[in-house]
Write a protein that holds these residues in place. Structure first.
Motif, PDB file in Angstrom:
ATOM      1  N   ASN A 175       5.878  -3.360 -12.856  1.00  0.00           N
ATOM      2  CA  ASN A 175       4.882  -2.791 -13.753  1.00  0.00           C
ATOM      3  C   ASN A 175       5.169  -1.300 -13.902  1.00  0.00           C
ATOM      4  OD1 ASN A 175       1.979  -1.180 -13.464  1.00  0.00           O
ATOM      5  ND2 ASN A 175       2.034  -2.684 -15.105  1.00  0.00           N
ATOM      6  N   LYS A 176       5.205  -0.831 -15.138  1.00  0.00           N
ATOM      7  CA  LYS A 176       5.514   0.575 -15.409  1.00  0.00           C
ATOM      8  C   LYS A 176       4.435   1.144 -16.315  1.00  0.00           C
ATOM      9  CE  LYS A 176       9.386   3.460 -16.913  1.00  0.00           C
ATOM     10  NZ  LYS A 176       8.936   3.960 -18.227  1.00  0.00           N
ATOM     11  N   PRO A 177       3.472   1.860 -15.739  1.00  0.00           N
ATOM     12  CA  PRO A 177       2.320   2.327 -16.522  1.00  0.00           C
ATOM     13  C   PRO A 177       2.692   3.216 -17.705  1.00  0.00           C
ATOM     14  CG  PRO A 177       1.883   2.535 -14.182  1.00  0.00           C
ATOM     15  CD  PRO A 177       3.321   2.183 -14.314  1.00  0.00           C
ATOM     16  N   SER A 178       3.683   4.069 -17.553  1.00  0.00           N
ATOM     17  CA  SER A 178       3.989   5.035 -18.613  1.00  0.00           C
ATOM     18  C   SER A 178       4.422   4.368 -19.907  1.00  0.00           C
ATOM     19  CB  SER A 178       5.068   6.013 -18.140  1.00  0.00           C
ATOM     20  OG  SER A 178       6.272   5.330 -17.850  1.00  0.00           O
ATOM     21  N   SER A 179       5.017   3.191 -19.809  1.00  0.00           N
ATOM     22  CA  SER A 179       5.436   2.464 -21.014  1.00  0.00           C
ATOM     23  C   SER A 179       4.572   1.232 -21.249  1.00  0.00           C
ATOM     24  CB  SER A 179       6.897   2.037 -20.905  1.00  0.00           C
ATOM     25  OG  SER A 179       7.090   1.144 -19.821  1.00  0.00           O
ATOM     26  N   GLY A 180       3.656   0.957 -20.330  1.00  0.00           N
ATOM     27  CA  GLY A 180       2.816  -0.221 -20.459  1.00  0.00           C
ATOM     28  C   GLY A 180       3.551  -1.524 -20.242  1.00  0.00           C
ATOM     29  N   ARG A 181       4.703  -1.439 -19.588  1.00  0.00           N
ATOM     30  CA  ARG A 181       5.550  -2.629 -19.460  1.00  0.00           C
ATOM     31  C   ARG A 181       5.276  -3.357 -18.152  1.00  0.00           C
ATOM     32  NH1 ARG A 181      10.100  -4.516 -21.886  1.00  0.00           N
ATOM     33  NH2 ARG A 181      11.562  -5.713 -20.627  1.00  0.00           N
ATOM     34  N   THR A 182       5.116  -4.669 -18.260  1.00  0.00           N
ATOM     35  CA  THR A 182       5.076  -5.568 -17.116  1.00  0.00           C
ATOM     36  C   THR A 182       6.092  -6.658 -17.389  1.00  0.00           C
ATOM     37  OG1 THR A 182       2.758  -5.109 -16.622  1.00  0.00           O
ATOM     38  CG2 THR A 182       3.680  -7.144 -15.744  1.00  0.00           C
ATOM     39  N   THR A 183       6.951  -6.910 -16.426  1.00  0.00           N
ATOM     40  CA  THR A 183       8.036  -7.852 -16.661  1.00  0.00           C
ATOM     41  C   THR A 183       8.287  -8.692 -15.417  1.00  0.00           C
ATOM     42  OG1 THR A 183      10.332  -8.050 -17.434  1.00  0.00           O
ATOM     43  CG2 THR A 183       9.829  -6.177 -16.010  1.00  0.00           C
TER      44      THR A 183
ATOM     45  N   VAL B  30       0.844  -1.187   0.000  1.00  0.00           N
ATOM     46  CA  VAL B  30       0.000   0.000   0.000  1.00  0.00           C
ATOM     47  C   VAL B  30       0.882   1.240   0.000  1.00  0.00           C
ATOM     48  CG1 VAL B  30      -1.809   1.253   1.211  1.00  0.00           C
ATOM     49  CG2 VAL B  30      -1.773  -1.244   1.272  1.00  0.00           C
ATOM     50  N   ALA B  31       0.563   2.184  -0.868  1.00  0.00           N
ATOM     51  CA  ALA B  31       1.363   3.404  -1.003  1.00  0.00           C
ATOM     52  C   ALA B  31       0.608   4.616  -0.512  1.00  0.00           C
ATOM     53  CB  ALA B  31       1.747   3.599  -2.461  1.00  0.00           C
ATOM     54  N   SER B  32       1.351   5.519   0.076  1.00  0.00           N
ATOM     55  CA  SER B  32       0.796   6.823   0.423  1.00  0.00           C
ATOM     56  C   SER B  32       1.208   7.804  -0.658  1.00  0.00           C
ATOM     57  CB  SER B  32       1.338   7.273   1.775  1.00  0.00           C
ATOM     58  OG  SER B  32       2.738   7.491   1.685  1.00  0.00           O
ATOM     59  N   GLY B  33       0.577   8.926  -0.709  1.00  0.00           N
ATOM     60  CA  GLY B  33       0.975   9.925  -1.692  1.00  0.00           C
ATOM     61  C   GLY B  33       0.069   9.949  -2.909  1.00  0.00           C
ATOM     62  N   ARG B  34       0.091  11.081  -3.585  1.00  0.00           N
ATOM     63  CA  ARG B  34      -0.764  11.257  -4.744  1.00  0.00           C
ATOM     64  C   ARG B  34      -0.080  10.753  -6.006  1.00  0.00           C
ATOM     65  NH1 ARG B  34      -2.423  17.457  -4.486  1.00  0.00           N
ATOM     66  NH2 ARG B  34      -0.145  17.667  -4.350  1.00  0.00           N
ATOM     67  N   ALA B  35      -0.886  10.589  -7.031  1.00  0.00           N
ATOM     68  CA  ALA B  35      -0.380  10.214  -8.354  1.00  0.00           C
ATOM     69  C   ALA B  35       0.326   8.871  -8.359  1.00  0.00           C
ATOM     70  CB  ALA B  35       0.544  11.298  -8.911  1.00  0.00           C
ATOM     71  N   PHE B  36       0.013   8.016  -7.420  1.00  0.00           N
ATOM     72  CA  PHE B  36       0.671   6.707  -7.370  1.00  0.00           C
ATOM     73  C   PHE B  36       0.419   5.915  -8.629  1.00  0.00           C
ATOM     74  CE2 PHE B  36       2.788   3.199  -5.626  1.00  0.00           C
ATOM     75  CZ  PHE B  36       2.017   2.059  -5.791  1.00  0.00           C
ATOM     76  N   SER B  37      -0.713   6.157  -9.280  1.00  0.00           N
ATOM     77  CA  SER B  37      -1.037   5.395 -10.489  1.00  0.00           C
ATOM     78  C   SER B  37      -0.008   5.612 -11.592  1.00  0.00           C
ATOM     79  CB  SER B  37      -2.431   5.776 -10.982  1.00  0.00           C
ATOM     80  OG  SER B  37      -2.483   7.154 -11.319  1.00  0.00           O
ATOM     81  N   ARG B  38       0.750   6.671 -11.514  1.00  0.00           N
ATOM     82  CA  ARG B  38       1.760   6.959 -12.539  1.00  0.00           C
ATOM     83  C   ARG B  38       3.120   6.350 -12.219  1.00  0.00           C
ATOM     84  NH1 ARG B  38       0.592  13.478 -12.845  1.00  0.00           N
ATOM     85  NH2 ARG B  38      -1.653  13.342 -13.250  1.00  0.00           N
ATOM     86  N   TYR B  39       3.267   5.825 -11.022  1.00  0.00           N
ATOM     87  CA  TYR B  39       4.556   5.294 -10.587  1.00  0.00           C
ATOM     88  C   TYR B  39       4.769   3.884 -11.120  1.00  0.00           C
ATOM     89  CZ  TYR B  39       5.620   8.991  -7.204  1.00  0.00           C
ATOM     90  OH  TYR B  39       5.944  10.175  -6.610  1.00  0.00           O
ATOM     91  N   ALA B  40       5.993   3.597 -11.481  1.00  0.00           N
ATOM     92  CA  ALA B  40       6.398   2.212 -11.678  1.00  0.00           C
ATOM     93  C   ALA B  40       6.456   1.552 -10.304  1.00  0.00           C
ATOM     94  CB  ALA B  40       7.764   2.138 -12.338  1.00  0.00           C
ATOM     95  N   VAL B  41       6.043   0.295 -10.249  1.00  0.00           N
ATOM     96  CA  VAL B  41       6.091  -0.462  -9.001  1.00  0.00           C
ATOM     97  C   VAL B  41       6.777  -1.786  -9.262  1.00  0.00           C
ATOM     98  CG1 VAL B  41       4.087   0.638  -7.969  1.00  0.00           C
ATOM     99  CG2 VAL B  41       3.775  -1.357  -9.403  1.00  0.00           C
ATOM    100  N   GLY B  42       7.476  -2.262  -8.252  1.00  0.00           N
ATOM    101  CA  GLY B  42       8.193  -3.516  -8.423  1.00  0.00           C
ATOM    102  C   GLY B  42       8.292  -4.302  -7.136  1.00  0.00           C
TER     103      GLY B  42
END
Length: 125
Positions: free
Chosen positions: A50-58, A22-34
């Protein structure tokens, strides 16, 4: 951004677990997460990202087909669904986030900006 991981535990080989971060902070949807993991006496290794800006999941080769990373942006949460667990999956699992990481750096822990505390996953044989 602050991250809080949970969901680890003890499971038999072949079983499943779902980790949450779980993340705090705004705009988390734009963050890459791993997700990364570290077994006792070993280095930290990449698991999935997962990196939303490039659509990459690896995924790391060791977990492909067994683990799935997905996110619920409404809840500011990223999950790691782990199926068909093996004793070799035993490790402390940590989540990470970044707003600046590039695709080629997803596998390298040094390039992630924010980290949650780890959660222990133990798979018994």
């Amino acid at each position: 951004v602050q991250l809080q991981a949970s969901g680890g535990g003890l499971v038999q080989a072949g079983g499943s677990l779902r980790l949450s971060c779980v993340a705090s902070g705004r705009a988390f949807s734009r963050y890459a997460v791993g997700w990364f993991r570290q077994a006792p006496g070993k280095e930290r290794h990449f698991v999935a990202a997962n990196k939303p800006s490039s659509g990459r999941t690896t995924y790391a080769d060791a977990v492909k087909g067994r683990f799935t990373i997905f996110r619920d942006n409404a809840k500011n949460t990223v999950y790691l669904q782990m199926n068909s667990l093996e004793p070799e999956d035993t490790a402390v699992y940590s989540c990470a986030a970044s707003s600046t990481i590039i695709d080629s750096s997803l596998y390298n822990a040094d390039y992630w900006n924010y980290w949650g505390q780890g959660t222990q996953v133990t798979v018994s044989s």
